[in-house]
Design an enzyme around this catalytic site. Structure first.
Site, PDB file in Angstrom:
ATOM      1  N   VAL A 225      -5.937   2.051  -2.510  1.00  0.00           N
ATOM      2  CA  VAL A 225      -5.675   1.658  -1.132  1.00  0.00           C
ATOM      3  C   VAL A 225      -4.352   2.292  -0.703  1.00  0.00           C
ATOM      4  CG1 VAL A 225      -5.269  -0.324   0.378  1.00  0.00           C
ATOM      5  CG2 VAL A 225      -6.869  -0.521  -1.535  1.00  0.00           C
ATOM      6  N   CYS A 226      -4.355   2.979   0.437  1.00  0.00           N
ATOM      7  CA  CYS A 226      -3.142   3.612   0.945  1.00  0.00           C
ATOM      8  C   CYS A 226      -2.085   2.545   1.251  1.00  0.00           C
ATOM      9  CB  CYS A 226      -3.446   4.404   2.211  1.00  0.00           C
ATOM     10  SG  CYS A 226      -1.973   5.072   3.015  1.00  0.00           S
ATOM     11  N   ILE A 227      -0.906   2.700   0.683  1.00  0.00           N
ATOM     12  CA  ILE A 227       0.133   1.686   0.832  1.00  0.00           C
ATOM     13  C   ILE A 227       0.599   1.527   2.281  1.00  0.00           C
ATOM     14  CG2 ILE A 227       2.013   3.281   0.242  1.00  0.00           C
ATOM     15  CD1 ILE A 227       3.377   0.856  -1.137  1.00  0.00           C
TER      16      ILE A 227
END
Length: 130
Positions: free
Chosen positions: A77-79
């Site tokens: 998941v993209c931070i």
């Protein structure tokens, strides 16, 4: 063939998440390798453990978690996108001074470098959503 998967849409707003899941599952069943599934933009909403769909509806988050467990998938998941949407793992919650986390089992938070690596390491990067 080795695939990287990019999911840009949330689980219930768009067909992209269902299509990405079905593609990933079918590819694995046919013996292909999935290097990584990267969730970006609204796609990060596929990773919240707080999703509670009606009993007669599919639970996309659980489907991803189960597929990851069964096939040892790397669900990233993209931070930055996650933080904008209130999605935090335990470490990020502590770092940001929050008292809770909401990332589902099997998902992990990381940066865009993981997407770049997936593009480099995979023979094809398949994008689902706008």
């Amino acid at each position: 063939m080795k695939f990287g998967i990019l999911v840009n849409e949330g689980p219930y707003q768009h067909q992209a998440s269902d299509s990405a899941y079905q593609f990933t599952k079918a590819a694995l069943e046919k013996g292909h390798e999935i290097f990584r599934v990267f969730f970006y933009h609204d796609g990060v909403n596929n990773a919240t453990r707080l999703t509670v769909p009606p009993r007669d509806d599919r639970n996309i988050v659980d489907r991803w978690s189960e597929l990851a467990k069964e096939h040892n998938l790397d669900l990233v998941v993209c931070i930055a996108a996650a933080q904008r949407r209130g999605l935090l793992d335990e470490n990020e919650a502590k770092r940001q001074g929050k008292d809770a986390n909401n990332i589902a089992e099997g998902f992990r938070i990381s940066g865009l470098g993981q997407l770049i690596e997936a593009g480099i390491q995979s023979e094809r990067l398949v994008v689902f959503g706008d």
